[in-house]
Write a protein that holds these residues in place. Sequence first.
Motif, short mmCIF file in Angstrom:
data_model
loop_
_atom_site.label_atom_id
_atom_site.label_comp_id
_atom_site.label_asym_id
_atom_site.label_seq_id
_atom_site.Cartn_x
_atom_site.Cartn_y
_atom_site.Cartn_z
N ALA A 1 0.96 4.00 -3.00
CA ALA A 1 0.66 5.40 -2.72
C ALA A 1 1.80 6.30 -3.20
CB ALA A 1 0.43 5.59 -1.22
N GLN B 1 0.83 -1.21 0.00
CA GLN B 1 0.00 0.00 0.00
C GLN B 1 0.86 1.26 0.00
OE1 GLN B 1 -2.78 -0.08 3.23
NE2 GLN B 1 -3.69 -2.02 2.54
N ARG C 1 1.74 9.32 -6.08
CA ARG C 1 2.18 10.69 -5.79
C ARG C 1 3.33 11.13 -6.71
NH1 ARG C 1 1.85 9.22 -0.37
NH2 ARG C 1 4.09 8.89 -0.28
#
Lengths: 374, 448
Positions: free
Chosen positions: B71, B67, B75
């Motif tokens: 993420a 995760q 970004r």
Amino acid sequence: MTAHHDAVVVGAGIVGAACAEALSRSGMSVLVLDASFAGSGTTAAGMGHLVVMDDSPAQLALTAYSGRLWAALAPELPRNVEHEACGTLWVAEDDEQLEAVRAKQSVYADSGVATEILSPAQLAEAEPHLRPGLAGALLVRGDAVIYPPNGARALLQRAITNGASVREGVRVNAIGAREVIAGNERISCDCVINAAGALAPELTPGIPIVPRKGHLVITDRYPGFCRHQLVELGYLTSAHTMTTESVAFNVQPRATGQMLIGSSRELVGWDGSINRSIVRRMLDRALDFMPGLALASAIRTWTGFRPTTPDKLPLIGSWDEMPGLWIAAGHEGLGITTSVGTGQLLADLITGRAPAIDPAPFAPSRVLAGVGEH
Amino acid sequence: MMAPLAGTDATLIVADVAVIGAGPAGIAAATRAAESGLRVVVLDRGLETGGQIWRHMSGGPVPRMAQRWIAQLSRSGAQVIHGTSVVDVQHEDAEFEILADSSGSALRVRAGRIILATGARELFIPFDGWTLPGVMGIGGAQALLKSGASFAGKRVIVAGSGPLMLPVAASLANSGAKLILVAEQARRSAVMRFAAGLWRAPALVVQAARYRARFLSTSYSTGTWVTAAHGADRLESVTVTNGRRTWREAVDVLCTGYGLVPNIELARLLGCDTRDAVIVVDAQQRTTVANVLAVGEATGIGGEPLSLIEGEIAGSVVSPRARISDALLRKRAALEIAARRMLDAFALRQELRSLPTGGTIVCRCEDVSYGAVKDAVCARQAKLYTRVGMGPCQGRTCMPGLDFLLAWQPDTVRPPIEPALVSVLSSELADDAAASILFNSSVGEAYQ
């Protein structure tokens, strides 16, 4: 010292296999040599279309004769040869091409080849996935398709049954007068048959054969999508004219339900890599005739080299520059079809029987006399 | 977002770096490269980021580390395009042009660098009965579990080789399956030596113990393998052996797989050197072809932590101010040692080479038996004569197993390396094709 043979066939492609079959059937002791394995060269790359073609009277005679031989052989072929009597549809795009179809019909009729002309409606019924608006087609019911590598193996197997022997993985370094040199071995024989296809000039300098590259694409299985071998009428022009590159619509249904999509011709030497722009042009041409192919999954592409002579006719007969040497090579894109006719013709010439068709147009001496493209 | 396609025109994306594969290695590589300001596009066959390992092998929700990486990737500014398989790549001047089948549409990507993160697939060795319903791959079983299939009450054997059997066995036990046996073909001594060496990677020990705890009541047998599956219409029983004793077990499901095979087709199409079916890379993850890097399982089976580090290194190597921390290099070296130990420990035993009988189906696509191919002189001859490996999967399932059984060298690679729609192969860029807007125009300027 290896035992003496009546005939040594150099090359176990489909042409060499057919020669071995016919010679051994004539009672000769035959040895077949291949640098790699049977059917691994041009034979492996071919579509396997058994087709009557009329680019020239000689071509028509040889293909029609071969077609009859294949038809007689068909019931005895093993299943893995995948002989399918699907027929050929020569597709006409407009009225001008339809005129050419009518002319083609009468030329074929003169050679005893039965054909039918399909109206646009009949064509649409026969091949629902062709685009609407085509002018019609010539149906040649007697044409068929086979799976070429196993066709070559089946002919070789018949030769073996007749007493021939086959040695694979043996590279011939040179052909001499009534002998063949392979590594440290000298194999003596009464006659040598150079059936090395596009590689024939390496062993017999002076043979005017050049490799003419082709691409094929094969799809996943879509049984019934295409039912006949489909060829555009312009194919003959693509095959005949020695341009640097050309493509033509040529789609074949395989026994598996897969489709082979061709065809292309290029003169680029021995570069076997995939030419993406040619593949695109070839597929575009196919999509033009069969738009629904767009959604077919293409699973593989490959290339191969057609052994091409200046007049597009094979060299079948004795090579007078070398005692005991015979040539059976240069079949361009028709080697699968004409292999059996070639084998029989050559065996007749070697054993002194009267051949079923006139051998003169195929005599290798014509290229020594400097026959160019006509 | 991708522009709608007109006719057979392809969409064009221009990027600095194209990363092929969005598993751990691809995610890490894309993240680090994009963080440095490069325009990075990631092409992935799957419908979600994470690759086979985080999609199938985690046996539960996406792990926390995954995760975190996913993420970071989102970004970073890297653009991930899912449902996209690369079918061809060409090298022109200083630029690569990739052709992909993107959910049935043609996509062309131009990029100055390529990072291959193509991962691995399961190795299957054929044996009698392996095509029966009820026999499945270990990864396939995990995928079924994740998609909600129930194994509750089913009698299950997990047999094959490698550390991936543990999490799958644990998941199966969790889902209520009656796990009868976990059969590891490797010798007990080799597996124990490997386990003893795991102190170098403590996280793995904890993980393995956790998996093992979930099926404590089941025997984990080393030096044991399945030789045949039996059943009329579906799997009913299997024959198991440990070389000394051979017995039958009644089962409903057999999950089998003999480790992983790197996906190297794209690398071979690009002309990258491979050795022992693995892409050759240097210390900077560079392949033998300029501007092509490779990371993760395709450069050697090493597991997720090693894949992430290799990805980070490659992502840094392509960055404008390439700087690789010594800590990363040290971690990679340690993990490479562990990976080699793992490969040694789970090396396939010779007996497996006699698993198939003459009648065993080896190629399901074309229905070819082992007897038909075993005397071929090379893969190409077998393919031409029998059509083995020539069906829709193009040998992806059967050829690695046959390479193992018959010591064949892989055949040549040609485009398309994956099945592609005819419309994709025939697609061309429209004359006025403009690169679709994927990137903020100021971003790419960092790369000079």
